[in-house]
Scaffold this active site. Sequence first.
Site, PDB file in Angstrom:
ATOM      1  N   MET A   1     -49.579 -33.493  95.156  1.00 48.21           N
ATOM      2  CA  MET A   1     -51.185 -33.337  95.507  1.00 48.21           C
ATOM      3  C   MET A   1     -52.218 -33.748  94.132  1.00 48.21           C
ATOM      4  O   MET A   1     -53.099 -34.336  94.034  1.00 48.21           O
ATOM      5  CB  MET A   1     -51.528 -32.009  95.919  1.00 48.21           C
ATOM      6  CG  MET A   1     -51.355 -31.974  97.484  1.00 48.21           C
ATOM      7  SD  MET A   1     -51.929 -30.471  97.882  1.00 48.21           S
ATOM      8  CE  MET A   1     -50.239 -29.463  98.288  1.00 48.21           C
TER       9      MET A   1
ATOM     10  N   TYR B   1     -44.893 -15.498  95.257  1.00 42.71           N
ATOM     11  CA  TYR B   1     -46.031 -16.697  95.430  1.00 42.71           C
ATOM     12  C   TYR B   1     -47.014 -16.436  96.375  1.00 42.71           C
ATOM     13  O   TYR B   1     -48.384 -16.699  96.110  1.00 42.71           O
ATOM     14  CB  TYR B   1     -45.086 -17.805  96.319  1.00 42.71           C
ATOM     15  CG  TYR B   1     -45.994 -19.096  96.790  1.00 42.71           C
ATOM     16  CD1 TYR B   1     -45.972 -20.135  95.734  1.00 42.71           C
ATOM     17  CD2 TYR B   1     -46.507 -19.321  97.835  1.00 42.71           C
ATOM     18  CE1 TYR B   1     -46.628 -21.107  95.712  1.00 42.71           C
ATOM     19  CE2 TYR B   1     -47.116 -20.491  97.937  1.00 42.71           C
ATOM     20  CZ  TYR B   1     -47.009 -21.623  97.148  1.00 42.71           C
ATOM     21  OH  TYR B   1     -47.791 -22.566  97.266  1.00 42.71           O
TER      22      TYR B   1
ATOM     23  N   THR C   1     -44.973 -33.264  99.524  1.00 38.57           N
ATOM     24  CA  THR C   1     -44.861 -33.654  98.294  1.00 38.57           C
ATOM     25  C   THR C   1     -43.436 -33.050  97.641  1.00 38.57           C
ATOM     26  O   THR C   1     -42.610 -32.586  98.218  1.00 38.57           O
ATOM     27  CB  THR C   1     -45.996 -32.509  97.335  1.00 38.57           C
ATOM     28  OG1 THR C   1     -45.389 -31.356  97.509  1.00 38.57           O
ATOM     29  CG2 THR C   1     -47.605 -32.654  97.973  1.00 38.57           C
TER      30      THR C   1
HETATM   31  N1  LIG Z   1     -46.994 -28.693  99.127  1.00 38.42           N
HETATM   32  C1  LIG Z   1     -47.425 -27.897  99.766  1.00 38.42           C
HETATM   33  O1  LIG Z   1     -46.953 -27.792 101.049  1.00 38.42           O
HETATM   34  C2  LIG Z   1     -48.331 -26.801  99.094  1.00 38.42           C
HETATM   35  C3  LIG Z   1     -48.968 -25.876 100.274  1.00 38.42           C
HETATM   36  C4  LIG Z   1     -49.821 -25.116 100.012  1.00 38.42           C
HETATM   37  C5  LIG Z   1     -50.065 -24.943  98.386  1.00 38.42           C
HETATM   38  N2  LIG Z   1     -49.540 -25.883  97.568  1.00 38.42           N
HETATM   39  C6  LIG Z   1     -50.022 -25.793  96.274  1.00 38.42           C
HETATM   40  O2  LIG Z   1     -50.836 -26.814  95.842  1.00 38.42           O
HETATM   41  C7  LIG Z   1     -50.397 -26.979  94.352  1.00 38.42           C
HETATM   42  C8  LIG Z   1     -49.782 -28.441  94.201  1.00 38.42           C
HETATM   43  O3  LIG Z   1     -48.456 -28.511  94.757  1.00 38.42           O
HETATM   44  P1  LIG Z   1     -47.604 -29.863  95.030  1.00 38.42           P
HETATM   45  O4  LIG Z   1     -46.816 -29.492  96.198  1.00 38.42           O
HETATM   46  O5  LIG Z   1     -48.319 -30.918  94.590  1.00 38.42           O
HETATM   47  O6  LIG Z   1     -46.389 -29.573  94.043  1.00 38.42           O
HETATM   48  P2  LIG Z   1     -45.565 -30.369  92.963  1.00 38.42           P
HETATM   49  O7  LIG Z   1     -44.476 -29.637  92.432  1.00 38.42           O
HETATM   50  O8  LIG Z   1     -45.360 -31.709  93.297  1.00 38.42           O
HETATM   51  O9  LIG Z   1     -46.843 -30.585  91.674  1.00 38.42           O
HETATM   52  C9  LIG Z   1     -46.910 -29.232  90.885  1.00 38.42           C
HETATM   53  C10 LIG Z   1     -47.449 -29.789  89.558  1.00 38.42           C
HETATM   54  O10 LIG Z   1     -47.671 -28.534  88.598  1.00 38.42           O
HETATM   55  C11 LIG Z   1     -47.063 -28.815  87.428  1.00 38.42           C
HETATM   56  N3  LIG Z   1     -46.804 -27.493  86.720  1.00 38.42           N
HETATM   57  C12 LIG Z   1     -45.771 -26.482  86.817  1.00 38.42           C
HETATM   58  N4  LIG Z   1     -45.858 -25.499  85.974  1.00 38.42           N
HETATM   59  C13 LIG Z   1     -47.022 -26.031  84.903  1.00 38.42           C
HETATM   60  C14 LIG Z   1     -47.506 -25.379  83.841  1.00 38.42           C
HETATM   61  N5  LIG Z   1     -46.813 -24.216  83.455  1.00 38.42           N
HETATM   62  N6  LIG Z   1     -48.471 -26.051  83.089  1.00 38.42           N
HETATM   63  C15 LIG Z   1     -49.174 -27.225  83.672  1.00 38.42           C
HETATM   64  N7  LIG Z   1     -48.462 -27.909  84.822  1.00 38.42           N
HETATM   65  C16 LIG Z   1     -47.559 -27.272  85.597  1.00 38.42           C
HETATM   66  C17 LIG Z   1     -45.862 -29.617  87.840  1.00 38.42           C
HETATM   67  O11 LIG Z   1     -45.386 -30.272  86.573  1.00 38.42           O
HETATM   68  C18 LIG Z   1     -46.156 -30.477  88.968  1.00 38.42           C
HETATM   69  O12 LIG Z   1     -46.523 -31.910  88.320  1.00 38.42           O
HETATM   70  C19 LIG Z   1     -49.376 -25.778  93.807  1.00 38.42           C
HETATM   71  O13 LIG Z   1     -50.379 -25.088  93.368  1.00 38.42           O
HETATM   72  C20 LIG Z   1     -48.847 -25.389  95.286  1.00 38.42           C
HETATM   73  O14 LIG Z   1     -48.608 -24.147  95.247  1.00 38.42           O
HETATM   74  C21 LIG Z   1     -48.576 -26.768  97.852  1.00 38.42           C
END
Ligand SMILES: NC(=O)c1ccc[n+]([C@@H]2O[C@H](COP(=O)([O-])OP(=O)(O)OC[C@H]3O[C@@H](n4cnc5c(N)ncnc54)[C@H](O)[C@@H]3O)[C@@H](O)[C@H]2O)c1
Length: 250
Positions: free
Chosen positions: A22, A157, A192
Amino acid sequence: MSDTMGKLDGAVAIITGGARGMGAEHVRGLVAEGAKVVVADILEQEGRDLATEIGANALFVKLDVTSDESWQAAVREAEAHFGPITILINNAGIAQEKPWLETTTAEWQRVIDINLTGAFIGMREVVPSMQRSGVDAVIINVSSVSGLLGVAGEPAYAASKWGMRALTKVGALEFAGSGIRVLSVHPGFIETPMTAGAPSEYYDSQPIPRMGQSAEVTSMIVFLAAEATFSTGSEFVVDGGVALGARSTT
Ligand SMILES: NC(=O)c1ccc[n+]([C@@H]2O[C@H](COP(=O)([O-])OP(=O)(O)OC[C@H]3O[C@@H](n4cnc5c(N)ncnc54)[C@H](O)[C@@H]3O)[C@@H](O)[C@H]2O)c1
């Protein structure tokens, strides 16, 4: 660069976790609306590739959101390159699905450190830059439907995502005097790398029975940054209706 007016012309954004998923879509969406965007992530290769592909309006900065020094260096670099920051998107996060009784304290702590403490430090380090900008600014904290509901099997989480709502509401009150709005976004199941391989039972009984796309969350984020000028401290849900609960079976 396009000569047409963007909704975010003149804005300077930091997007944590911007290298993929995202976050990467938000990077593209904000640049498309005229913002200059710092892709801030621990994933160096993906982050650099994305910034290179976008060109002069994106900059990759290596950031570990759990570290004070890493944030301080990232803010210095961002400001030196693009000027004071006007948008912060606290999007970096990790998932952890583990039953309560099997979750070690170290596992709990790692999720809290990245998902919650990372956003706390980020707000503390970025707000002074926003204050220096002399214009109104916005912080968008990426929570989840897990920050609205009780979801079994993810105590750390869920606690981190409920905590994001607290940071949002406290920040909205503390920083209002500086012209800074603070909002939370609550995605449901979005396709994602984090959700790769999730079974369709996770979402096929939702009112909108599919996974969401990152671009659908980006649209909300662009709206909040550019147009939601009378909203602060509030929650914006992008979840295909999953937080409504179960449909009647009678
Ligand atoms: N995908 C879903 O269904 C979903 C739903 C609700 C919320 N979210 C939230 O949305 C956000 C993005 O999720 P996503 O699905 O794109 O996941 P993703 O795993 O594709 O991306 C997460 C990003 O965060 C980075 N990251 C992790 N630890 C880090 C750190 N210590 N410092 C800097 N960067 C760091 C990773 O390298 C990665 O690029 C997250 O906070 C996730 O909890 C996701």
